[in-house]
Write a protein that holds these residues in place. Structure first.
Motif, PDB file in Angstrom:
ATOM      1  N   VAL A 452       0.883  -1.161  -0.069  1.00 33.78           N
ATOM      2  CA  VAL A 452       0.068  -0.054   0.086  1.00 33.78           C
ATOM      3  C   VAL A 452       0.849   1.169  -0.077  1.00 33.78           C
ATOM      4  O   VAL A 452       0.710   2.217  -0.860  1.00 33.78           O
ATOM      5  CB  VAL A 452      -0.849   0.052   1.067  1.00 33.78           C
ATOM      6  CG1 VAL A 452      -1.754   1.282   1.189  1.00 33.78           C
ATOM      7  CG2 VAL A 452      -1.886  -1.330   1.285  1.00 33.78           C
ATOM      8  N   ASP A 454       3.823   1.814  -1.056  1.00 37.28           N
ATOM      9  CA  ASP A 454       4.696   2.085  -2.320  1.00 37.28           C
ATOM     10  C   ASP A 454       3.807   1.662  -3.350  1.00 37.28           C
ATOM     11  O   ASP A 454       4.621   1.500  -4.421  1.00 37.28           O
ATOM     12  CB  ASP A 454       5.938   1.113  -2.161  1.00 37.28           C
ATOM     13  CG  ASP A 454       7.137   1.730  -1.112  1.00 37.28           C
ATOM     14  OD1 ASP A 454       7.679   2.764  -1.861  1.00 37.28           O
ATOM     15  OD2 ASP A 454       7.209   1.460  -0.102  1.00 37.28           O
ATOM     16  N   LYS A 455       2.673   1.703  -3.165  1.00 44.05           N
ATOM     17  CA  LYS A 455       1.721   1.368  -4.407  1.00 44.05           C
ATOM     18  C   LYS A 455       2.159   0.234  -5.446  1.00 44.05           C
ATOM     19  O   LYS A 455       2.585   0.281  -6.547  1.00 44.05           O
ATOM     20  CB  LYS A 455       1.603   2.526  -5.300  1.00 44.05           C
ATOM     21  CG  LYS A 455       0.971   3.796  -4.406  1.00 44.05           C
ATOM     22  CD  LYS A 455       0.757   5.076  -5.382  1.00 44.05           C
ATOM     23  CE  LYS A 455      -0.150   6.001  -4.507  1.00 44.05           C
ATOM     24  NZ  LYS A 455       0.656   6.517  -3.305  1.00 44.05           N
ATOM     25  N   ALA A 457       1.093  -2.966  -7.138  1.00 43.23           N
ATOM     26  CA  ALA A 457      -0.186  -3.630  -7.465  1.00 43.23           C
ATOM     27  C   ALA A 457      -0.112  -4.933  -7.604  1.00 43.23           C
ATOM     28  O   ALA A 457      -0.624  -5.452  -8.979  1.00 43.23           O
ATOM     29  CB  ALA A 457      -0.935  -2.689  -8.553  1.00 43.23           C
ATOM     30  N   GLY A 525      -5.070  -1.566  -7.972  1.00 43.20           N
ATOM     31  CA  GLY A 525      -4.210  -1.634  -7.064  1.00 43.20           C
ATOM     32  C   GLY A 525      -4.072  -3.071  -6.542  1.00 43.20           C
ATOM     33  O   GLY A 525      -4.536  -3.965  -7.644  1.00 43.20           O
TER      34      GLY A 525
END
Ligand SMILES: Cc1ncc(C[n+]2csc(CCOP(=O)(O)OP(=O)(O)O)c2C)c(N)n1
Lengths: 569, 176
Positions: A452, A454-455, A457, A525
């Protein structure tokens, strides 16, 4: 120009083309972290446990072909890296681990958070350094990266005392790496190449076993040419998956303990085995004295210490797989082995990889096949360790090198989530699916937070069977079904994900599977699906420990229990 | 599996940790090292290591290959069975009274050993040779009472013009 040790580390990392570091700071590495503010080109990903920094760097290296980098502080930070370093060591993955160390005057005095990390990691690193002088840093880092990626790749550790990071010295870019004792064999011996080509041209029932070495060396094309020209069927090791296209007519799947029946029959009947970039691990060979009883063996590997280690070899070839295959191709004559292939096809029909059965509960094999359908084999698949790992190897079809990321040699539960993270950071353009077990997942579950922050996905599929499944399978088959310490109480993974702001789905029926997978892939995400799969499904075929590969057990048609199990704690 | 004594000779870079790494490869396999001798070599910043170890030929060859892979090991070979000169040095402090002194001196003489220190109740003898020679002399001295022994362990060199280990290594490679 004068620079601090920390700045020199950053300059050197940039010179090596490093873009990403996985790590977690602490007192002894703080001067280095402080300097990162001056180097925005270096992306730092903050993990929640240093083991995961090493696994992430490991997977990053596997999917990019570059050296992965992880960073930790001294003492507990450094010791937390150990499992990750061992994992990279056993799977020959190039990573560089940078650890902080207490300041030089404190070394050897059991100072706060002082640990002899170069000593601890001595047997699991390809090489390591304790830096005594900031003036040596640039050349040490250059050397470390060179050693990590060249020859048979592996982990290198650099331990940097805090005061060395702060020390100001004249920065001189390092010269060429000079390592008189370091040998990187490249081309095989010409006589042995000739011998090998002759054996291949003369064989009636030849078989190629392709391993991780094919992928590391980038030799997939050469392997394909060899197989097609000489019409040799190809089977792979676990980490060889993807090195030869899974849908190629000459591909007969993975061999070994949970390999296909036909691959293992092929080993047992071949008159020539061409082993390429493999190390004859016991999970592949089964009972070593009964391995390939009718075959001459050609062994191609970069590492001379692997040749003749476990099996007797008729033609040893020490060299880089790609270079060796290129040279050998010139001497290979077109051949047909139709009878042998017909035999293999018969075995394929007699011993099919169990298709997902109708009418029973939700089978993990079915879920994996659905993930394959949804991704078209185009995704990078990362696994934990256990039954789900073997089912993934059996039921997903890997078309390309670098699309299967798994802990082979060490078999590290908990590898999955951080590795999927590292893979996605390395290849943001690819869909990354983590296929994990409920046990494995709980070993590094905290990295959901990293996804989350550092994004990152990735898509997560948990094969939730409420057991340490693979161990339970051994208990069922070899320990009178005494399920000691394998029933597993799990949290509601969807709620856990939610707590981390990751959306998720719970899937209990087969009709919901493809829809859930599609929903996960459509989401921008990270996404988690918990599949409540058959608790007591087993991985078959299986070569029992100590048996020869020809003695595999096929799927017994046992009654399967229903979810939820009665003894769910 | 039959085990025999093997003599390995290595040229290694003079770096911290190199010995540790080498010894660790033996320890991991449960080998007991008979002796290990380290000293300068003919090359600057390179040390020569002589290791004597008991093991099966296949096991020792496996460790030799692993040792050869260490970054700081420049070259290494197993010179067992080559035509080699083997030497060890021992210092022996033996009890000596006025009555036994001359007998001890005589023994030392037979083994071409030197007396390097004389005290009122002891003699210190320096002897060089292969292990057998040193063992024989110690056997004879034992009855007088040995107070202390310091042995260096084996150093070895192949006879003739061949420079070890690279050349022996080269020949071995060709034989595979
Ligand atoms: C760190 C670690 N501890 C223990 C093991 C032994 N082990 C191998 S597979 C397995 C069970 C894995 O369970 P799970 O992750 O739920 O996967 P499943 O087999 O159920 O698919 C265990 C405990 C291991 N491989 N790694």
């Amino acid at each position: 120009m004068k620079k601090t040790g920390a700045q020199i580390i950053c300059e050197s990392l940039l010179a090596e083309g490093v873009e990403v570091l996985f790590g977690l700071p602490g007192g002894s590495i703080l001067p280095f972290y402080d300097t990162l503010s001056q180097y925005p080109q270096l992306r730092h990903i903050l993990v929640r446990h240093e083991q995961c920094a090493a696994h992430a760097a490991d997977a990053y290296a596997r999917v990019t072909g570059k050296v992965g980098v992880c960073v930790a502080t001294s003492g507990p930070g450094a010791t937390n890296l150990v499992t990750g370093i061992a994992n990279a060591h056993l799977d020959s993955v190039p990573i560089v681990a940078i650890t902080g160390q207490v300041a030089r005057p404190f070394i050897g005095k059991d100072a706060f958070q002082e640990i002899d990390i170069t000593g601890i990691t001595l047997p699991i690193t390809k090489h390591s350094y304790l830096v005594h002088d900031a003036a040596e840093l640039a050349s040490i880092i250059k050397e470390a990266f060179y050693i990590a990626r060249s020859g048979r790749p592996g982990p290198v550790l650099i331990d940097v005392p805090r005061d060395v990071q702060l020390e100001q010295v004249e920065y001189v870019p390092p010269g060429e790496v000079n390592l008189p004792g370091y040998k990187v064999p490249t081309r095989g011996h010409p006589t042995q190449l000739k011998n090998a080509a002759r054996l291949i041209n003369e064989a009636q029932r030849p078989l190629i076993i392709a391993g991780h070495g094919v992928i590391i060396s980038g030799a997939s094309e050469e392997l394909k040419k060899l197989a097609e020209t000489a019409q040799v069927p190809v089977i792979t090791t676990l980490l060889g998956l993807g090195g030869f296209p899974g849908n190629h007519v000459l591909n007969y799947g993975m061999a070994g303990m949970h390999g296909t029946g036909y691959a293992n029959r092929a080993i047992d009947n071949a008159d020539l085995i061409v082993a390429i970039g493999i190390r004859f691990d016991d999970r592949l060979t089964g009972k070593i004295s009964a391995f390939a009883p009718h075959a001459k063996i050609i062994h191609i590997d970069l590492d001379p210490a692997e040749i003749g280690k476990n099996v007797r070899v008729d033609v040893p070839i020490v060299g880089d797989v790609k270079v060796v295959l290129e040279a050998m191709l010139e001497m290979i004559e077109p051949r047909e082995h139709l009878e042998w292939l017909r035999q293999l096809e018969d075995w394929r029909r007699q011993h099919p990889i169990e298709p997902a059965r109708e009418g029973s509960g939700l089978l993990p094999q079915y879920v994996i096949r659905q993930i394959y359908e949804a991704t078209g084999g185009d995704a990078i698949i990362v696994t934990g360790v256990g039954q789900h790992q073997m089912w993934t190897a059996q039921h997903y079809v890997f078309h390309e090198p670098g699309t299967f990321v798994s802990s082979g040699g060490l078999g590290t539960m908990g590898f999955g989530l951080p590795a999927a993270m590292g893979a996605k950071v390395g290849r943001p353009d690819r869909t990354v699916w983590l296929i994990d077990g409920d046990g494995s997942f709980q070993m590094t579950i905290q990295e959901l937070a990293t996804l989350v922050q550092d994004k990152i996905a990735i898509k997560i599929a948990i094969m939730n069977n409420g057991y340490l499944g693979m161990v339970r399978q051994w208990q069922e088959l070899f320990h009178g079904k005494r399920y000691i310490a394998t029933p597993l109480s799990c949290p509601d993974f969807v709620k856990v994900a939610e707590a981390y702001c990751i959306p998720g789905l719970r899937v209990t029926r087969r009709e919901e599977v493809s829809g859930a997978i599609a929903q996960a892939m459509a989401y921008h995400g990270p996404f988690l699906i918990s599949f409540a799969v058959e608790p007591e499904e087993n991985v078959f075929p299986m070569v029992p420990p100590g048996a020869s590969v020809a003695e595999f057990i096929e799927h017994p048609q046992k009654e399967v229990s229903v979810w939820p199990r009665q003894n769910t704690p | 599996m039959a085990t025999t004594k093997h003599t390995l000779v290595a040229i290694v870079r003079d770096r911290p940790g190199v010995l540790n790494r080498m010894v660790s490869l033996f320890r991991r396999r449960g080998f007991n090292i008979d002796s290990i001798v380290v000293g300068h070599s003919e090359e600057p910043e390179m040390s020569r290591v002589t290791i004597v170890v008991n093991g099966s030929a296949a096991m020792v060859e496996q460790v030799r290959k692993q040792l050869d892979k260490l970054v700081d090991v420049v070259r290494i070979s197993d010179i067992t069975g080559e035509n080699i000169t083997v030497r060890e040095l021992a210092l022996v402090k033996v009890k000596a009274s006025s009555g036994t002194r001359s007998e001890i001196l005589e023994i030392a003489d037979i083994f071409r050993a030197n007396i390097v220190d004389v005290a009122s109740d002891s003699l210190t003898i320096e002897v060089t040779g292969d292990e057998d020679k040193i063992d024989s002399m110690l056997k004879l001295l034992r009855s007088y009472g040995i107070k202390e022994i310091a042995r260096t362990g084996r150093v070895a060199m192949v006879r003739g013009t061949i420079r070890v280990p690279s050349q022996v290594e080269g020949r071995k490679k060709r034989m595979i």
